[in-house]
Design a protein around this motif. Structure first.
Motif, PDB file in Angstrom:
ATOM      1  N   LEU A  85     -11.462   6.217   3.391  1.00 29.42           N
ATOM      2  CA  LEU A  85     -10.552   7.134   2.675  1.00 29.42           C
ATOM      3  C   LEU A  85     -11.039   7.403   1.253  1.00 29.42           C
ATOM      4  N   CYS A  86     -11.504   6.338   0.568  1.00 27.81           N
ATOM      5  CA  CYS A  86     -11.869   6.543  -0.841  1.00 27.81           C
ATOM      6  C   CYS A  86     -13.174   7.320  -0.996  1.00 27.81           C
ATOM      7  N   ALA A  87     -13.854   7.596   0.116  1.00 26.34           N
ATOM      8  CA  ALA A  87     -15.035   8.462   0.047  1.00 26.34           C
ATOM      9  C   ALA A  87     -14.624   9.936   0.033  1.00 26.34           C
ATOM     10  N   VAL A  88     -13.419  10.231   0.507  1.00 24.11           N
ATOM     11  CA  VAL A  88     -12.998  11.642   0.606  1.00 24.11           C
ATOM     12  C   VAL A  88     -11.793  11.986  -0.284  1.00 24.11           C
ATOM     13  N   GLU A  89     -11.125  10.959  -0.797  1.00 27.97           N
ATOM     14  CA  GLU A  89      -9.917  11.174  -1.619  1.00 27.97           C
ATOM     15  C   GLU A  89      -9.868  10.084  -2.690  1.00 27.97           C
ATOM     16  N   PRO A  90      -9.213  10.339  -3.834  1.00 30.09           N
ATOM     17  CA  PRO A  90      -9.091   9.245  -4.798  1.00 30.09           C
ATOM     18  C   PRO A  90      -8.207   8.110  -4.268  1.00 30.09           C
ATOM     19  N   LEU A  91      -8.573   6.898  -4.636  1.00 32.76           N
ATOM     20  CA  LEU A  91      -7.785   5.717  -4.259  1.00 32.76           C
ATOM     21  C   LEU A  91      -7.671   4.833  -5.493  1.00 32.76           C
ATOM     22  N   HIS A  92      -6.438   4.432  -5.807  1.00 36.80           N
ATOM     23  CA  HIS A  92      -6.214   3.582  -6.973  1.00 36.80           C
ATOM     24  C   HIS A  92      -5.893   2.158  -6.565  1.00 36.80           C
ATOM     25  N   GLY A  93      -6.268   1.228  -7.413  1.00 36.05           N
ATOM     26  CA  GLY A  93      -5.804  -0.152  -7.303  1.00 36.05           C
ATOM     27  C   GLY A  93      -4.823  -0.369  -8.433  1.00 36.05           C
ATOM     28  N   TYR A 130       0.845  -1.186   0.000  1.00 35.35           N
ATOM     29  CA  TYR A 130       0.000   0.000   0.000  1.00 35.35           C
ATOM     30  C   TYR A 130       0.884   1.240   0.000  1.00 35.35           C
ATOM     31  N   VAL A 131       0.450   2.296  -0.690  1.00 32.83           N
ATOM     32  CA  VAL A 131       1.058   3.620  -0.526  1.00 32.83           C
ATOM     33  C   VAL A 131      -0.089   4.524  -0.091  1.00 32.83           C
ATOM     34  N   LEU A 132       0.057   5.148   1.068  1.00 32.98           N
ATOM     35  CA  LEU A 132      -1.080   5.848   1.668  1.00 32.98           C
ATOM     36  C   LEU A 132      -0.754   7.291   2.001  1.00 32.98           C
ATOM     37  N   THR A 133      -1.738   8.139   1.835  1.00 30.46           N
ATOM     38  CA  THR A 133      -1.577   9.524   2.283  1.00 30.46           C
ATOM     39  C   THR A 133      -1.834   9.535   3.802  1.00 30.46           C
ATOM     40  N   PRO A 134      -1.304  10.545   4.527  1.00 29.63           N
ATOM     41  CA  PRO A 134      -1.471  10.542   5.990  1.00 29.63           C
ATOM     42  C   PRO A 134      -2.932  10.667   6.429  1.00 29.63           C
ATOM     43  N   ARG A 135      -3.821  10.992   5.487  1.00 31.63           N
ATOM     44  CA  ARG A 135      -5.238  11.122   5.833  1.00 31.63           C
ATOM     45  C   ARG A 135      -5.815   9.785   6.317  1.00 31.63           C
ATOM     46  N   ILE A 136      -5.143   8.689   5.977  1.00 32.50           N
ATOM     47  CA  ILE A 136      -5.625   7.371   6.423  1.00 32.50           C
ATOM     48  C   ILE A 136      -5.708   7.311   7.960  1.00 32.50           C
ATOM     49  N   PHE A 137      -4.811   8.039   8.652  1.00 33.54           N
ATOM     50  CA  PHE A 137      -4.823   8.006  10.126  1.00 33.54           C
ATOM     51  C   PHE A 137      -6.131   8.557  10.685  1.00 33.54           C
ATOM     52  N   GLU A 138      -6.586   9.669  10.069  1.00 33.38           N
ATOM     53  CA  GLU A 138      -7.877  10.264  10.475  1.00 33.38           C
ATOM     54  C   GLU A 138      -8.991   9.244  10.318  1.00 33.38           C
ATOM     55  N   MET A 139      -8.939   8.518   9.206  1.00 32.60           N
ATOM     56  CA  MET A 139      -9.998   7.541   8.908  1.00 32.60           C
ATOM     57  C   MET A 139      -9.940   6.377   9.900  1.00 32.60           C
ATOM     58  N   LEU A 140      -8.730   5.886  10.139  1.00 28.72           N
ATOM     59  CA  LEU A 140      -8.568   4.730  11.047  1.00 28.72           C
ATOM     60  C   LEU A 140      -8.991   5.081  12.468  1.00 28.72           C
ATOM     61  N   ASP A 141      -8.785   6.336  12.799  1.00 34.86           N
ATOM     62  CA  ASP A 141      -9.168   6.829  14.118  1.00 34.86           C
ATOM     63  C   ASP A 141     -10.676   6.724  14.321  1.00 34.86           C
ATOM     64  N   LYS A 142     -11.418   6.872  13.216  1.00 35.35           N
ATOM     65  CA  LYS A 142     -12.874   6.962  13.301  1.00 35.35           C
ATOM     66  C   LYS A 142     -13.599   5.652  13.068  1.00 35.35           C
ATOM     67  N   VAL A 143     -12.944   4.677  12.370  1.00 35.48           N
ATOM     68  CA  VAL A 143     -13.709   3.478  11.996  1.00 35.48           C
ATOM     69  C   VAL A 143     -14.059   2.626  13.216  1.00 35.48           C
ATOM     70  N   ASN A 144     -15.178   1.941  13.101  1.00 32.96           N
ATOM     71  CA  ASN A 144     -15.602   1.066  14.194  1.00 32.96           C
ATOM     72  C   ASN A 144     -14.860  -0.270  14.116  1.00 32.96           C
ATOM     73  N   PRO A 145     -14.554  -0.852  15.265  1.00 34.61           N
ATOM     74  CA  PRO A 145     -13.952  -2.187  15.246  1.00 34.61           C
ATOM     75  C   PRO A 145     -14.926  -3.203  14.640  1.00 34.61           C
ATOM     76  N   ASP A 146     -14.389  -4.275  14.035  1.00 31.85           N
ATOM     77  CA  ASP A 146     -15.254  -5.319  13.463  1.00 31.85           C
ATOM     78  C   ASP A 146     -15.771  -6.248  14.569  1.00 31.85           C
ATOM     79  N   GLN A 147     -16.431  -7.357  14.162  1.00 31.34           N
ATOM     80  CA  GLN A 147     -17.014  -8.255  15.184  1.00 31.34           C
ATOM     81  C   GLN A 147     -15.971  -8.831  16.133  1.00 31.34           C
ATOM     82  N   LYS A 148     -14.724  -8.959  15.617  1.00 31.50           N
ATOM     83  CA  LYS A 148     -13.665  -9.513  16.481  1.00 31.50           C
ATOM     84  C   LYS A 148     -13.024  -8.429  17.360  1.00 31.50           C
TER      85      LYS A 148
END
Ligand code: G1P
Length: 289
Positions: A238-246, A208-226
């Motif tokens: 992140l891809c809702a607020v910035e472009p993301l390529h595969g 992965y190559v990520l912009t630092p904005r990913i930290f903001e996103m990770l801070d906000k996401v809810n934990p999964d079932q585990k």
């Protein structure tokens, strides 16, 4: 645009798929022929231009730190014995780049591991490499292929690969808007979906190559079932607020975190070796089992 200089290696995983081998030693230290898995991935990062490596480690992972450190005892012994080739190969490992280590105290997921590097990364783009995915290329390393896309677009990039439909539940799967050549624009991601509900068969591979904005996103996401914070959930935000390529990289990927994948990688890396490849191929050709 800031250059990508740092890479994060999440290496705190327990390696339960490889027990009992991983009971007392890290899975990242399992060797392909004579080099630990993690070294292949570190070398890929360095060949791609990375200057600093931040390992997110945990309990029982000291062997990784020792591996990338100087070993004076060993170096003195090799020097005394005039084993210059071995000495150079041992020294090269610790001279490769700067290594930093941060402990992830609890196993709370890949996204949580990456959040641990936030203070060290600061406001810079950075790479993430997962040690289970070993990628062999004849030319440009896989991470360098992603960095080419980042340097052109300034947007985050994840490595993707087509997988069989029945395998989608082992990966993060991207929802592409459109693909052109090796590049897809991504509008969503799902972690390990059932084949029936997967948005595509394009799986995220551990680069992965990520912009630092990913930290903001990770801070906000809810934990999964585990109770884990998934990187995929952060990328989906992140891809809702910035472009993301595969990026469909060129190269052969081995899932070295899986028993069969690890054995296949061992065989193919042995066959590629100049010192033992020919003899090993002869052995395989004559093998009756
Ligand atoms: C992790 C990620 C997944 C990705 C995979 C690549 O899963 O969560 O999105 O597709 O790595 O190897 P893991 O293999 O750690 O379960």
């Amino acid at each position: 645009m800031k250059k990508v200089k740092k890479a994060v290696f999440p290496v705190a995983g327990m390696g339960t798929r490889f027990l009992p081998a991983t009971k007392a030693s890290p899975k990242e230290m399992l060797p392909l022929v004579d080099k630990p898995l993690i070294q292949y991935v570190v070398e890929e990062a360095i060949e791609s231009g990375i200057q600093e490596i931040i390992m997110i480690t945990g309990r029982g992972k000291n062997a990784i730190e020792d591996h990338f450190d100087r070993s004076m005892e060993l170096e003195n012994l090799l020097e005394k014995r005039n084993q210059t080739e071995e000495l150079a190969s041992v020294r090269k490992i610790s001279d490769m780049c700067d290594f930093w280590y941060i402990r992830q105290k609890e196993p709370m997921g890949l996204g949580h591991a990456i959040l641990k590097a936030r203070d060290m990364i600061g406001d810079e783009p950075f790479a993430v490499l997962l040690g289970d995915d070993i990628i062999h290329t004849n030319g440009t390393p896989a991470l360098a292929q992603l960095l080419e896309v980042y340097n052109r677009t300034g947007a985050s990039v994840v490595a993707i690969e087509e997988v069989a439909k029945e395998r989608v539940s082992s990966y993060g799967i991207v929802d592409p808007v459109h693909c052109e050549g090796s590049l897809c624009m991504v509008k969503g991601l799902v972690e390990k979906p059932e084949p029936e509900s997967a948005p595509s068969n394009l799986a995220v591979i551990g680069r992965y190559v990520l912009t630092p904005r990913i930290f903001e996103m990770l801070d906000k996401v809810n934990p999964d079932q585990k109770g884990e914070i998934q990187l995929t959930a952060g990328l989906n935000a992140l891809c809702a607020v910035e472009p993301l390529h595969g990026c469909k990289f060129t190269g052969k990927r081995y899932d070295a975190g899986d028993k069969l994948g690890f054995v296949i990688a061992t065989v193919e890396y042995a066959l590629r070796r100049g010192d033992i490849g020919t003899e090993f191929q002869k052995y395989l050709a004559e093998l009756k089992f």
